[in-house]
Design an enzyme around this catalytic site. Structure first.
Site, PDB file in Angstrom:
ATOM      1  N   THR A  41      30.969  29.868  37.665  1.00 38.83           N
ATOM      2  CA  THR A  41      29.668  30.010  37.525  1.00 38.83           C
ATOM      3  C   THR A  41      28.848  29.370  36.658  1.00 38.83           C
ATOM      4  O   THR A  41      28.079  28.590  36.874  1.00 38.83           O
ATOM      5  CB  THR A  41      29.392  31.564  37.336  1.00 38.83           C
ATOM      6  OG1 THR A  41      30.119  32.256  38.284  1.00 38.83           O
ATOM      7  CG2 THR A  41      27.735  31.725  37.544  1.00 38.83           C
ATOM      8  N   GLU A  99      41.997  12.241  28.209  1.00 41.26           N
ATOM      9  CA  GLU A  99      41.338  12.022  26.981  1.00 41.26           C
ATOM     10  C   GLU A  99      41.011  13.208  26.044  1.00 41.26           C
ATOM     11  O   GLU A  99      40.121  13.002  25.223  1.00 41.26           O
ATOM     12  CB  GLU A  99      40.070  10.825  27.353  1.00 41.26           C
ATOM     13  CG  GLU A  99      40.727   9.504  27.660  1.00 41.26           C
ATOM     14  CD  GLU A  99      41.181   8.478  26.810  1.00 41.26           C
ATOM     15  OE1 GLU A  99      40.578   8.431  25.682  1.00 41.26           O
ATOM     16  OE2 GLU A  99      42.134   7.758  27.405  1.00 41.26           O
ATOM     17  N   VAL A 100      41.226  14.298  26.458  1.00 37.70           N
ATOM     18  CA  VAL A 100      40.770  15.433  26.093  1.00 37.70           C
ATOM     19  C   VAL A 100      40.721  15.838  24.597  1.00 37.70           C
ATOM     20  O   VAL A 100      39.933  16.065  23.692  1.00 37.70           O
ATOM     21  CB  VAL A 100      41.277  16.808  26.754  1.00 37.70           C
ATOM     22  CG1 VAL A 100      41.090  18.065  26.032  1.00 37.70           C
ATOM     23  CG2 VAL A 100      41.165  16.591  28.179  1.00 37.70           C
ATOM     24  N   LYS A 101      42.040  15.133  23.946  1.00 41.12           N
ATOM     25  CA  LYS A 101      42.038  15.271  22.595  1.00 41.12           C
ATOM     26  C   LYS A 101      41.683  14.184  21.713  1.00 41.12           C
ATOM     27  O   LYS A 101      41.317  14.108  20.740  1.00 41.12           O
ATOM     28  CB  LYS A 101      43.624  15.897  22.221  1.00 41.12           C
ATOM     29  CG  LYS A 101      43.754  16.339  20.791  1.00 41.12           C
ATOM     30  CD  LYS A 101      44.667  17.572  20.862  1.00 41.12           C
ATOM     31  CE  LYS A 101      45.125  17.854  19.285  1.00 41.12           C
ATOM     32  NZ  LYS A 101      46.474  18.578  19.710  1.00 41.12           N
ATOM     33  N   TYR A 109      50.745  18.384  27.039  1.00 45.84           N
ATOM     34  CA  TYR A 109      49.867  19.698  27.319  1.00 45.84           C
ATOM     35  C   TYR A 109      48.612  19.370  27.793  1.00 45.84           C
ATOM     36  O   TYR A 109      47.821  18.417  27.329  1.00 45.84           O
ATOM     37  CB  TYR A 109      49.675  20.156  25.704  1.00 45.84           C
ATOM     38  CG  TYR A 109      48.928  21.806  25.716  1.00 45.84           C
ATOM     39  CD1 TYR A 109      49.835  22.686  25.597  1.00 45.84           C
ATOM     40  CD2 TYR A 109      47.728  21.830  26.029  1.00 45.84           C
ATOM     41  CE1 TYR A 109      49.226  23.846  25.486  1.00 45.84           C
ATOM     42  CE2 TYR A 109      47.040  22.950  26.150  1.00 45.84           C
ATOM     43  CZ  TYR A 109      47.893  23.994  26.063  1.00 45.84           C
ATOM     44  OH  TYR A 109      47.211  25.364  25.989  1.00 45.84           O
ATOM     45  N   GLY A 129      39.168  21.690  28.683  1.00 47.33           N
ATOM     46  CA  GLY A 129      40.276  20.524  29.184  1.00 47.33           C
ATOM     47  C   GLY A 129      41.130  21.346  30.271  1.00 47.33           C
ATOM     48  O   GLY A 129      41.843  20.407  31.286  1.00 47.33           O
TER      49      GLY A 129
HETATM   50  C1  LIG Z   1      45.541  16.416  25.768  1.00 54.06           C
HETATM   51  C2  LIG Z   1      45.015  17.792  26.252  1.00 54.06           C
HETATM   52  N1  LIG Z   1      44.711  18.090  27.500  1.00 54.06           N
HETATM   53  C3  LIG Z   1      44.000  19.237  27.944  1.00 54.06           C
HETATM   54  C4  LIG Z   1      44.117  20.222  26.857  1.00 54.06           C
HETATM   55  C5  LIG Z   1      43.552  21.577  27.272  1.00 54.06           C
HETATM   56  O1  LIG Z   1      42.373  21.745  26.480  1.00 54.06           O
HETATM   57  P1  LIG Z   1      41.619  23.192  26.398  1.00 54.06           P
HETATM   58  O2  LIG Z   1      42.496  24.112  25.565  1.00 54.06           O
HETATM   59  O3  LIG Z   1      40.145  22.845  25.721  1.00 54.06           O
HETATM   60  O4  LIG Z   1      41.369  23.774  27.797  1.00 54.06           O
HETATM   61  C6  LIG Z   1      44.618  20.048  25.400  1.00 54.06           C
HETATM   62  C7  LIG Z   1      44.470  21.171  24.510  1.00 54.06           C
HETATM   63  O5  LIG Z   1      45.222  21.072  23.470  1.00 54.06           O
HETATM   64  C8  LIG Z   1      45.031  18.780  25.246  1.00 54.06           C
HETATM   65  O6  LIG Z   1      45.261  18.505  24.062  1.00 54.06           O
END
Ligand SMILES: Cc1ncc(COP(=O)(O)O)c(C=O)c1O
Length: 434
Positions: free
Chosen positions: A294, A238-240, A136, A109
């Site tokens: 890479t 949408e990572v989490k 975050y 993320g």
């Molecule tokens: C909403 C969100 N975006 C980005 C990230 C960053 O992801 P990563 O720690 O896998 O790089 C997080 C990590 O907690 C997150 O909750």
């Protein structure tokens, strides 16, 4: 403390540690991990949501084995590979029309949001970005630069403006939270932040690390309207909480919005490192060799991600997150009358939070003690929040109703033990959490 945990402290740096208790694991299956002491622990954290299908899911295992048995290189920087093309085609079908352009692949993320932050400024010629206090978006220099979480030890970008995320619980009502947050943004646009200078607005459709805050109804829709009015790109991180966790495939769907750029990570690889940014061709094809590492586009990780997406669809895991999430949430709500520490239960699907408070406000110490005690009793649970007082629930999307009940029974006991003063506070000395 186990032998493995002690050995780790003599060989592995603490710089990436965010520890709440002395957990050392040697394996895992489904919603359980195996401690090096042989204990089976019910995992309501799923490695911060990254183990989206649970541990050792057969679909991920098979995809990885197949990809490794005839490996199409290790990178997509200088050669196309089929797994990345299939994955890109699949992701494009899963986002709204306006984001359906091209896909960039990263590891995390963090690198994905960092790439977006650089890309939107470069492609639009606008210098400013807006994000939320408590957000975050990652732990690299460029992703921290557009984040607002107080635990981060990195500088913000000079072009960043942070605005308050609407907190319905703190504000007393969803409407009060929504109106104050929107008024704040409109005031900024009329004064020190000219909207024509803003390239992008980063949102989390549920602000997870900031305290599992669910936006009030209508807030993100109104924000989308402001972004459209001023030509600002809306970026949904949408990572989490994406990829089915909220009970819908994309978490932004709950709010009826259509972001321009969608960022996926964590659970995308089902435990393997891969992230993706999906957005308009004009932005995603702004330049070549713009953001590369890479082993970006690694075909093994891409194959795992394809297996994850196919499994979410085939097994109806977004619907399962909605169903098991409802059971989990209702069980947590039933705890509230018996535990004065519980101030608020919130979230969507299997992205849930329980805010703990005492007579003085946020109950950070009791929160840390509760997750420690839950660990001793067999449940893995972490906490989040800008005041470190929100228990976070991000179990595997495959969670069953009986696993939900089992975890809540352990939490019930942990809360009771903390309230009775039966958990030794000195245990926390090595576990500052965040
Ligand atoms: C909403 C969100 N975006 C980005 C990230 C960053 O992801 P990563 O720690 O896998 O790089 C997080 C990590 O907690 C997150 O909750």
């Amino acid at each position: 403390m186990s032998g493995l945990y002690a050995r780790e402290s003599r060989s592995v740096s603490k710089m990436a540690h965010l520890r709440f208790f002395p957990q050392a694991i040697v394996g895992g299956s489904g919603a359980y991990v195996t401690g090096d002491d042989g204990r089976q622990l019910l995992d309501f954290a799923a490695s911060w949501g990254a183990a989206s299908l649970g541990h050792a899911h057969p679909a991920v295992r098979e995809a990885v084995n197949r990809a490794l048995s005839d490996q199409a290189g290790a990178s997509y920087l200088s050669a196309a590979n089929e797994a990345c093309v299939l994955l890109a085609e699949k992701l494009l079908s899963l986002v709204p029309e306006r984001a359906r352009g091209r896909v960039w692949f990263g590891h995390s993320g963090s690198d994905a949001n960092e790439t977006v932050a650089r890309m939107v400024v470069a492609a639009t010629g606008r210098s400013r970005i807006i994000a939320f206090e408590g957000a975050y978006h990652g732990g690299t220099v460029g992703s921290m630069a557009v984040s607002g979480h107080p635990a981060q030890q990195g500088a913000r970008s000079p072009g960043l403006t942070l605005v308050p995320y609407p907190n319905s619980y703190a504000a007393g009502s969803p409407d009060a939270a929504k109106n104050a947050a929107l008024a704040h943004i409109e005031r900024l646009f009329a004064t020190e932040v000219p909207p024509e200078d803003v390239a992008a607005f980063f949102i989390e459709p549920i602000q997870s690390d900031g305290g599992m805050l669910v936006p009030p109804d209508g807030f993100l829709k109104a924000l989308e309207g402001l972004c459209r009015e001023h030509g600002i790109l809306l970026v949904s991180d949408e990572v989490k909480v994406g990829l089915g966790r909220s009970g819908r495939f994309n978490a932004f769907e709950h709010d009826g919005i259509e972001p321009d750029i969608v960022v996926f990570g964590k659970g995308l690889g089902g435990g393997l490192p891969i992230s993706a940014v999906v957005g308009p061709e004009a932005i995603l094809n702004h330049a070549v060799a713009f953001s590369l590492q890479t082993v970006h586009g690694n075909p093994v990780c891409a194959a795992a991600a394809l297996a994850v997406l196919r499994t979410i669809e085939r097994d109806g895991l977004a619907a399962n997150a909605a169903r098991s999430g409802k059971v989990l949430r209702e069980a947590l709500e039933r705890l509230a009358p018996r535990h004065p520490l519980i101030g608020n239960v919130r979230g969507r699907g299997l992205a849930l939070g329980v805010e703990l408070i005492d007579g003085h406000g946020p109950a950070a110490r009791q929160t840390a003690l509760t997750v420690y005690r839950a660990f001793q009793l067999g449940l893995v649970l972490y906490y989040v929040g800008v005041h470190s007082n929100v228990l976070e629930f991000t179990p595997p999307l495959t969670l069953t109703e009986s696993e939900a009940h089992k975890g809540v029974a352990i939490l019930d006991q942990a809360l009771a033990d903390v309230a009775a003063g039966q958990v030794d506070e000195s245990l926390l000395a090595d576990f500052a959490g965040w």
